[in-house]
Motif scaffolding. Structure first.
Motif, short mmCIF file in Angstrom:
data_model
loop_
_atom_site.label_atom_id
_atom_site.label_comp_id
_atom_site.label_asym_id
_atom_site.label_seq_id
_atom_site.Cartn_x
_atom_site.Cartn_y
_atom_site.Cartn_z
N GLY A 243 0.79 -1.23 0.00
CA GLY A 243 0.00 0.00 0.00
C GLY A 243 0.82 1.27 0.00
N CYS A 244 2.15 1.16 -0.05
CA CYS A 244 3.00 2.35 0.08
C CYS A 244 2.79 3.34 -1.05
CB CYS A 244 4.48 1.93 0.14
SG CYS A 244 4.97 1.18 1.71
N TYR A 245 2.71 2.86 -2.27
CA TYR A 245 2.64 3.77 -3.43
C TYR A 245 1.36 4.61 -3.38
CZ TYR A 245 2.67 5.39 -8.25
OH TYR A 245 2.66 6.18 -9.36
N ASP A 246 0.22 3.95 -3.21
CA ASP A 246 -1.05 4.69 -3.18
C ASP A 246 -1.12 5.64 -1.99
OD1 ASP A 246 -1.93 3.44 -5.46
OD2 ASP A 246 -3.01 1.86 -4.39
N GLU A 247 -0.61 5.20 -0.87
CA GLU A 247 -0.64 6.05 0.31
C GLU A 247 0.27 7.26 0.15
OE1 GLU A 247 -1.33 4.28 4.34
OE2 GLU A 247 0.76 4.89 4.58
N GLY A 248 1.45 7.04 -0.43
CA GLY A 248 2.37 8.15 -0.67
C GLY A 248 1.82 9.14 -1.67
N LEU A 249 1.15 8.65 -2.69
CA LEU A 249 0.56 9.53 -3.70
C LEU A 249 -0.51 10.42 -3.07
CD1 LEU A 249 0.58 10.23 -6.70
CD2 LEU A 249 -1.15 8.47 -7.06
N LEU A 250 -1.25 9.88 -2.11
CA LEU A 250 -2.27 10.69 -1.42
C LEU A 250 -1.63 11.69 -0.46
CD1 LEU A 250 -5.30 11.18 -0.89
CD2 LEU A 250 -5.17 9.42 0.89
N LEU A 251 -0.61 11.25 0.27
CA LEU A 251 0.00 12.11 1.27
C LEU A 251 0.78 13.28 0.68
CD1 LEU A 251 1.31 9.47 3.85
CD2 LEU A 251 -0.62 11.02 4.12
N ILE A 252 1.18 13.17 -0.57
CA ILE A 252 1.96 14.26 -1.16
C ILE A 252 1.07 15.39 -1.68
CG2 ILE A 252 2.13 13.60 -3.61
CD1 ILE A 252 5.18 14.09 -3.32
N GLN A 253 -0.24 15.17 -1.74
CA GLN A 253 -1.13 16.18 -2.30
C GLN A 253 -1.20 17.47 -1.47
OE1 GLN A 253 -2.15 15.72 -5.35
NE2 GLN A 253 -1.26 13.67 -5.27
N PRO A 254 -1.18 17.44 -0.13
CA PRO A 254 -1.17 18.71 0.61
C PRO A 254 0.01 19.61 0.26
CG PRO A 254 -1.73 16.90 2.08
CD PRO A 254 -1.33 16.28 0.78
N PHE A 255 1.11 19.02 -0.18
CA PHE A 255 2.27 19.81 -0.61
C PHE A 255 1.89 20.74 -1.75
CE2 PHE A 255 5.93 19.96 -3.61
CZ PHE A 255 6.81 20.71 -2.83
N PHE A 256 1.05 20.25 -2.67
CA PHE A 256 0.65 21.07 -3.81
C PHE A 256 -0.45 22.06 -3.44
CE2 PHE A 256 2.73 17.43 -5.70
CZ PHE A 256 3.63 18.07 -6.53
N THR A 257 -1.23 21.72 -2.44
CA THR A 257 -2.16 22.71 -1.91
C THR A 257 -1.39 23.91 -1.34
OG1 THR A 257 -3.70 20.92 -1.33
CG2 THR A 257 -4.10 23.08 -0.35
N VAL A 258 -0.31 23.63 -0.61
CA VAL A 258 0.53 24.69 -0.04
C VAL A 258 1.18 25.51 -1.14
CG1 VAL A 258 2.64 25.12 1.28
CG2 VAL A 258 0.93 23.52 2.15
N ILE A 259 1.64 24.87 -2.20
CA ILE A 259 2.25 25.60 -3.30
C ILE A 259 1.24 26.57 -3.91
CG2 ILE A 259 3.12 25.38 -5.67
CD1 ILE A 259 4.62 22.92 -4.78
N GLY A 260 0.01 26.10 -4.11
CA GLY A 260 -1.03 26.98 -4.63
C GLY A 260 -1.32 28.13 -3.70
N LEU A 261 -1.38 27.83 -2.39
CA LEU A 261 -1.66 28.86 -1.40
C LEU A 261 -0.49 29.83 -1.22
CD1 LEU A 261 -3.37 26.63 1.32
CD2 LEU A 261 -4.48 28.42 -0.03
N SER A 262 0.69 29.45 -1.68
CA SER A 262 1.87 30.31 -1.54
C SER A 262 2.16 31.08 -2.82
CB SER A 262 3.08 29.45 -1.16
OG SER A 262 2.85 28.72 0.01
#
Length: 362
Positions: A243-262
């Motif tokens: 389950g590492c790949y799917d979980e990692g793909l989900l967990l990295i999404q807040p990083f792009f939310t922050v980029i948009g907010l910045s």
């Protein structure tokens, strides 16, 4: 901090829901949706997360996501893909340097005495990511106001190019055959167990990399993290990392939310406009020339886009683009190529700054 983190996670959850429940969201994909949500929120409301909240998302949470994604990597399949990324990455770096120097000449009178400083930080960040930006900025010591404007311009043009890369890659990729889904009960039980074990693997890698980092403080943390994750990925008990790949793909999404907010555009349209145009010129020229070169040299589209992202955004964003394009085999090569940018970006930034230096900058 807690409230800001909660808002970021709620915006990411909204992006996840829109990417699954709407036709346009499914077409754009979750990464682009959360990026756009962040851009809209900060440019309409003016709200931005605190530095502590953004740092936690971009730091520990993104580190966990990177560890999860790399835990799914089979090293035996890396070299052929890494070799395909090397040439377009080298071309991306060279084109960035050319664009910086040409832009410095074209916009020199507009940028004034700040030209050499901007050339240095933009060369650095667009050949390996924000780590190089920080390194060169510490050396050149720009005024705080210029540093803030340059950072915002970096985020805005990067966010746009990432979104365009994702759109181009999804548009040019071949649809993958769908696999039949398991029965609901089996999927629920198996998924919960897989994701629980995946989380334990990821946390274990983070802890191990922290301990190694304490013993080797001179080694960049990203190198320690990726090396530790890769070693762990080659250990036995592969099914427990399912389950590492799917979980990692989900967990990295807040990083792009922050980029948009910045990425506030409003503050860049006034006094920061020359800086924004210079940054946009660099990325646009690199992207256009690279895509033309790709057509001439017949490089695969996904590999070219990931290599460009390794230069413009660094290892983490190159990895995120590869996984968002469903090209998991490019995940580790993207990180490996992006790390080359860490090795050369700071030096190239200082060289570009010296080339465009004028006595007026004193």
């Amino acid at each position: 901090m807690a409230a800001a983190v909660l808002v970021i996670l709620l915006l990411t959850a909204l992006g996840w829901w829109l990417s699954r429940s709407t036709a346009w969201g499914r077409q754009l994909g979750m990464t682009m949706v959360v990026l756009l949500i962040g851009l809209l929120v900060t440019n309409i409301s003016g709200w931005q997360p605190s530095k502590a909240a953004a740092g936690w998302i971009s730091g520990p949470l993104t580190s966990l996501a990177i560890a999860q994604l790399l835990l799914a990597v089979d090293l035996r399949r890396v070299w052929p893909d890494a070799r395909r990324l090397l040439t377009p990455f080298a071309a991306s770096v060279l084109l960035t340097l050319v664009a910086v120097l040409l832009g410095g000449l074209v916009f020199g009178s507009w940028l004034g005495a700040e030209r050499s400083i901007l050339a240095g930080v933009f060369t650095a960040t667009f050949t390996g990511g924000s780590l190089n930006f920080v390194s060169v900025a510490r050396t050149l010591q720009p005024p705080e106001s210029l540093l803030l404007v340059a950072t915002a311009a970096d985020h805005v043009v990067f966010a746009i190019w990432f979104a365009v890369s994702l759109w181009l890659g999804q548009r040019g990729s071949r649809p993958e055959p769908e696999t039949p889904a398991p029965t609901p009960a089996a999927a629920t039980n198996q998924g919960a167990a897989a994701y629980g074990l995946a989380l334990l693997w990821g946390l274990g890698v983070l802890l191990a990399s922290q301990l190694v980092g304490l013993a080797l403080p001179a080694v960049p943390s990203i190198l320690v993290l990726t090396t530790t994750a890769l070693i762990a990925a080659q250990l036995p008990w592969g099914p427990s990392r399912r389950g590492c790949y799917d979980e990692g793909l989900l967990l990295i999404q807040p990083f792009f939310t922050v980029i948009g907010l910045s990425s506030p555009v409003g503050g860049l349209l006034g006094e920061g406009l020359p800086v924004l145009i210079y940054a946009a010129w660099i990325v646009a020229l690199q992207a256009a020339a690279l895509l033309l070169l790709r057509r001439w040299r017949r490089w695969p589209l996904a590999e070219t886009l990931v290599a460009s992202q390794a230069a413009i955004g660094g290892p983490s964003t190159a990895l995120a683009l590869a996984t968002s394009l469903k090209r998991g085999e490019l995940a580790l090569p993207a990180v490996a190529i992006g790390l080359l940018g860490y090795l050369v970006g700071t030096y190239l930034g200082l060289i570009a700054s010296a080339v465009l230096f004028t006595p007026a900058a004193l």
